[in-house]
Design a protein around this motif. Structure first.
Motif, PDB file in Angstrom:
ATOM      1  N   LEU A 182       1.148  66.672   5.404  1.00 28.22           N
ATOM      2  CA  LEU A 182       2.126  65.694   5.883  1.00 28.22           C
ATOM      3  C   LEU A 182       1.450  64.455   6.444  1.00 28.22           C
ATOM      4  N   ASP A 183       0.389  64.713   7.233  1.00 22.86           N
ATOM      5  CA  ASP A 183      -0.283  63.590   7.896  1.00 22.86           C
ATOM      6  C   ASP A 183       0.765  62.661   8.484  1.00 22.86           C
ATOM      7  N   ALA A 184       1.641  63.256   9.309  1.00 23.69           N
ATOM      8  CA  ALA A 184       2.879  62.580   9.693  1.00 23.69           C
ATOM      9  C   ALA A 184       2.671  61.371  10.596  1.00 23.69           C
ATOM     10  N   GLY A 185       1.655  61.414  11.449  1.00 21.74           N
ATOM     11  CA  GLY A 185       1.468  60.320  12.390  1.00 21.74           C
ATOM     12  C   GLY A 185       2.477  60.322  13.515  1.00 21.74           C
ATOM     13  N   VAL A 186       3.222  61.434  13.672  1.00 16.15           N
ATOM     14  CA  VAL A 186       4.176  61.589  14.772  1.00 16.15           C
ATOM     15  C   VAL A 186       3.885  62.915  15.460  1.00 16.15           C
ATOM     16  N   PRO A 187       4.330  63.093  16.696  1.00 19.51           N
ATOM     17  CA  PRO A 187       4.101  64.367  17.384  1.00 19.51           C
ATOM     18  C   PRO A 187       4.790  65.528  16.666  1.00 19.51           C
ATOM     19  N   VAL A 188       4.135  66.694  16.704  1.00 15.52           N
ATOM     20  CA  VAL A 188       4.675  67.907  16.093  1.00 15.52           C
ATOM     21  C   VAL A 188       4.722  68.999  17.152  1.00 15.52           C
ATOM     22  N   LEU A 189       5.873  69.628  17.302  1.00 13.03           N
ATOM     23  CA  LEU A 189       6.037  70.750  18.227  1.00 13.03           C
ATOM     24  C   LEU A 189       6.130  72.039  17.423  1.00 13.03           C
ATOM     25  N   LEU A 190       5.420  73.054  17.878  1.00  9.30           N
ATOM     26  CA  LEU A 190       5.353  74.338  17.193  1.00  9.30           C
ATOM     27  C   LEU A 190       6.375  75.294  17.804  1.00  9.30           C
ATOM     28  N   ALA A 191       7.303  75.791  17.006  1.00 10.97           N
ATOM     29  CA  ALA A 191       8.323  76.721  17.498  1.00 10.97           C
ATOM     30  C   ALA A 191       7.850  78.159  17.342  1.00 10.97           C
ATOM     31  N   ALA A 224      -1.968  76.933  20.118  1.00  6.09           N
ATOM     32  CA  ALA A 224      -1.081  75.810  19.857  1.00  6.09           C
ATOM     33  C   ALA A 224      -1.640  74.487  20.359  1.00  6.09           C
ATOM     34  N   ALA A 225      -2.308  74.503  21.506  1.00  2.38           N
ATOM     35  CA  ALA A 225      -2.767  73.244  22.105  1.00  2.38           C
ATOM     36  C   ALA A 225      -3.732  72.498  21.194  1.00  2.38           C
ATOM     37  N   ALA A 226      -4.473  73.234  20.370  1.00  2.00           N
ATOM     38  CA  ALA A 226      -5.419  72.581  19.470  1.00  2.00           C
ATOM     39  C   ALA A 226      -4.777  72.125  18.170  1.00  2.00           C
ATOM     40  N   LEU A 227      -3.498  72.511  17.959  1.00  2.00           N
ATOM     41  CA  LEU A 227      -2.867  72.245  16.671  1.00  2.00           C
ATOM     42  C   LEU A 227      -1.652  71.334  16.754  1.00  2.00           C
ATOM     43  N   ALA A 228      -0.993  71.293  17.908  1.00  2.00           N
ATOM     44  CA  ALA A 228       0.283  70.583  18.014  1.00  2.00           C
ATOM     45  C   ALA A 228       0.358  69.863  19.352  1.00  2.00           C
ATOM     46  N   GLN A 229       1.411  69.078  19.497  1.00  2.00           N
ATOM     47  CA  GLN A 229       1.614  68.320  20.736  1.00  2.00           C
ATOM     48  C   GLN A 229       2.538  69.039  21.711  1.00  2.00           C
ATOM     49  N   GLY A 230       2.941  70.249  21.341  1.00  2.00           N
ATOM     50  CA  GLY A 230       3.790  71.024  22.225  1.00  2.00           C
ATOM     51  C   GLY A 230       4.275  72.282  21.545  1.00  2.00           C
ATOM     52  N   VAL A 231       4.924  73.137  22.310  1.00  2.00           N
ATOM     53  CA  VAL A 231       5.511  74.365  21.776  1.00  2.00           C
ATOM     54  C   VAL A 231       6.955  74.461  22.228  1.00  2.00           C
ATOM     55  N   VAL A 232       7.750  75.130  21.416  1.00  2.00           N
ATOM     56  CA  VAL A 232       9.138  75.435  21.767  1.00  2.00           C
ATOM     57  C   VAL A 232       9.291  76.937  21.666  1.00  2.00           C
ATOM     58  N   PHE A 233       9.532  77.595  22.799  1.00  2.00           N
ATOM     59  CA  PHE A 233       9.700  79.046  22.827  1.00  2.00           C
ATOM     60  C   PHE A 233      11.183  79.388  22.752  1.00  2.00           C
ATOM     61  N   ARG A 234      11.540  80.277  21.827  1.00  4.23           N
ATOM     62  CA  ARG A 234      12.931  80.745  21.781  1.00  4.23           C
ATOM     63  C   ARG A 234      13.198  81.636  22.996  1.00  4.23           C
ATOM     64  N   PHE A 235      14.275  81.361  23.724  1.00  7.37           N
ATOM     65  CA  PHE A 235      14.620  82.139  24.910  1.00  7.37           C
ATOM     66  C   PHE A 235      15.801  83.051  24.580  1.00  7.37           C
ATOM     67  N   ASP A 236      15.599  84.360  24.745  1.00  8.15           N
ATOM     68  CA  ASP A 236      16.663  85.326  24.466  1.00  8.15           C
ATOM     69  C   ASP A 236      17.142  86.034  25.725  1.00  8.15           C
ATOM     70  N   GLY A 237      16.838  85.454  26.881  1.00 11.19           N
ATOM     71  CA  GLY A 237      17.272  86.044  28.144  1.00 11.19           C
ATOM     72  C   GLY A 237      16.189  86.803  28.880  1.00 11.19           C
TER      73      GLY A 237
END
Length: 605
Positions: free
Chosen positions: A519-528, A580-593
């Protein structure tokens, strides 16, 4: 007892699969009245029956799902109801005679109205439509009546009563359940089983909406609360919208057959398929179930059921955008609107998560046909009540572009700044899949709409009185089967105006690395990341949900873990989070309670 009822009690009977899917694959639109093909293209319908009989099934269903006056009218056909149903029986009978073995013809009867029509018509109108159709099927001489895909128990009960007054043919009553284990009307399998067991039916069961795994859960619960034979006819997983208004299903014959065998082992008496299933699925299922006859016995008496148990200032705009622009690593939690129709449960969760160091919340769609808050409404509520940095996911399947634009302008006026674009799919309601979606634009078009609003232009290119300042996000799927197509589509989202990307949940990082490099997106990517609760969930995602890739090593690790699988799933997600820190600009964790699980994932960063 009739021949059908005798056979039903002697061993497992195999029913056919989807008629609508096969007719759709032959080039017929799901928007048309498919039962009308009984008159206009009987040869095609006959070919479908013969394909299922060649697969070895014992029961074929007439092409009469939706062949009542009210359903035919909604699809632009005025009937004639009697002739369409009689033709459906005749075509099936001819295929039955050619089979050269014992085969039963089942008259397929859907709810008299769609879920969309239901509030507009009275029970008396529904009953009249059912009576007209059942009368024709009985006149044609079906061996059994199958009332299928009923999402409301009261409607199924009234249909059983109406049918029983008109014919001595045995009746099977099948309800359809949502992923939460309840019907569209909110009834549990226990309530369905107890109610139907008191009515003149020879069997009860479930079909449609759910894939093989969730259907097994429902079937097991039904068996627990009735002494009647139980049927199981799952979909071939979740449909994925392909080109135009065409749909594809992910499940192969091997996986389907494995669950057919499990239905038989659980005590099901009639096993078949619904949307997305084909003769290939049923041929595999017939072979799998044949090896397990006779079916295991089960208690002869119905199990008696036990009684059922029982403001802060708005957030500053642009929180996520500011953190990403500053190069901060973002940790967010993904939540869905609760099924209770209020935001209180979500608000409590946000308070608890903020105490544990999470400060950004992605609100994603709830996959249910029952009433609930939209992600946009809940995100606005969380911002206004708690000052939370809540990010809304907007889907395009359910709104016209004008409605989307109006919602976005209203949300912007109330302080919403960050929006994630998604196309989405309608929740299944038991009818042919997703026919009621709108899709005037997809996620690419929504990103373009937001970008236009930011430049002061509406959807028609006309100047607005002011410019918006939306921060535009989009999803992409590193686990997509067609990686090249996914890269191309993601690049289209970026060209349309997406300013950051969030992955679909990932379960290994090699494909993520390859796709982000391409992709070489040039925008931040968050890892879910979404911790797997166990082998069943992993197997369900791997086989029944389009676009999800679960590594074989992960499946085997969860299967070996047995009762400790949830802990293993959490450990695997934590291992991914640590990288994740070495690969993306953030993480999104699914919260199930599970707050403890969130703390575990947070600590892995």
């Amino acid at each position: 007892m009739t021949g059908f009822v005798t056979a039903l009690h002697e061993g497992v009977l195999m029913c056919d699969g989807a008629m609508g899917t096969m007719l759709h694959a032959a080039g017929n639109s799901l928007d048309r009245a498919l039962p009308e093909l009984n008159l206009s293209n009987a040869e095609l319908v006959s070919t479908v029956h013969e394909s299922y009989l060649s697969a070895g099934v014992d029961v074929i269903q007439t092409n009469t799902f939706g062949a009542s006056a009210l359903r035919l009218a909604e699809h632009g056909s005025a009937g004639p109801v009697r002739e369409i149903n009689l033709a459906g029986v005749r075509i099936a009978r001819e295929a039955q005679e050619k089979a050269g073995r014992q085969v039963f013809v089942a008259g397929s009867v859907s709810p008299a109205v769609t879920a969309r029509q239901r509030p507009l018509l009275s029970p008396a109108q529904r009953v009249a439509a059912i009576r007209e159709q059942v009368s024709a099927l009985a006149e044609g001489g079906v061996d059994v009546i199958i009332l299928e895909t009923f999402g409301y128990l009261d409607e199924l009960a009234e249909a059983v009563t109406a049918a029983a007054e008109l014919t001595g043919a045995p009746i099977i009553a099948q309800a359809t359940f949502a992923p939460d284990g309840r019907t569209l009307g909110g009834e549990t399998p226990r309530e369905v089983a107890i109610t139907l067991s008191r009515l003149p039916v020879v069997a009860l069961g479930t079909n449609c909406t759910l894939g093989p795994q969730h259907t097994l859960t429902v079937v097991t619960a039904l068996i627990r609360h009735t002494s009647l034979p139980v049927s199981a006819q799952p979909n071939a997983g979740l449909p994925r919208r392909a080109a135009g208004r065409r749909f594809e299903y992910p499940i192969d014959g091997g996986y389907f057959a494995r669950y057919a065998r499990r239905y038989a082992e659980a005590g099901a008496s009639l096993i078949g398929g619904c949307c997305g299933t084909t003769p290939t699925h049923l041929k595999a299922a017939v072979a799998a179930v044949a090896a397990h006859r006779p079916r295991p016995g089960r208690a002869a008496a119905r199990v008696p059921a036990a009684a059922d148990g029982p403001a802060t200032a708005p957030a500053e705009p642009g929180g996520l955008a500011e953190r990403l622009a500053a190069g901060q690593f973002v940790v967010a939690a993904e939540i869905v609107p609760p099924a209770d129709g209020t935001g209180d449960q979500a608000a409590d969760a946000v308070v608890a998560l903020r105490e544990r160091g999470l400060d950004t919340f992605l609100v994603s769609p709830q996959q249910t046909a029952r009433a609930h808050l939209s992600p946009l409404n809940l995100a606005l509520q969380l911002r206004q009540r708690l000052g939370a940095d809540a990010v809304a996911t907007m889907t395009t399947w359910d709104k016209t572009i004008m409605a989307l634009q109006a919602d976005l302008l209203g949300a912007h006026a109330l302080g919403m700044r960050t929006v994630v674009c998604a196309t989405g799919n309608p929740p299944l309601r038991g009818d042919y899949p997703n026919v009621d979606g709108i899709w005037e634009v997809d996620s690419v078009g929504l990103a373009g709409l937001l970008n236009g609003l930011n430049q002061g232009r509406d959807s028609n290119g006309l100047a607005l009185a002011t410019k918006t300042s939306f921060h535009i996000g989009a999803r992409f799927n590193p686990g997509a089967q067609d990686a090249a197509a996914e890269v191309a589509r993601t690049k289209a989202k970026l060209r349309a105006g997406a300013q950051f990307l969030i992955t679909r949940p990932v379960y290994e990082l090699d494909t993520f690395r390859r796709m982000t490099a391409e992709l070489d997106a040039g925008v931040p990517v968050l890892l879910a990341l979404a911790p797997l609760s166990g082998f069943d969930e992993a197997e369900f995602l791997a086989h029944e949900v389009p676009g999800v890739t679960i590594p074989e090593s992960t499946l085997r690790a969860l299967e070996r873990a047995g009762g400790s699988a949830a802990a293993v799933g959490l450990d695997l997600a934590a291992m991914l989070a640590a990288q994740a820190a070495a690969l993306a600009q953030g993480v999104v964790f699914r919260f199930d309670g599970d707050l403890a699980a969130m703390e575990r994932l947070r600590s892995a960063l």
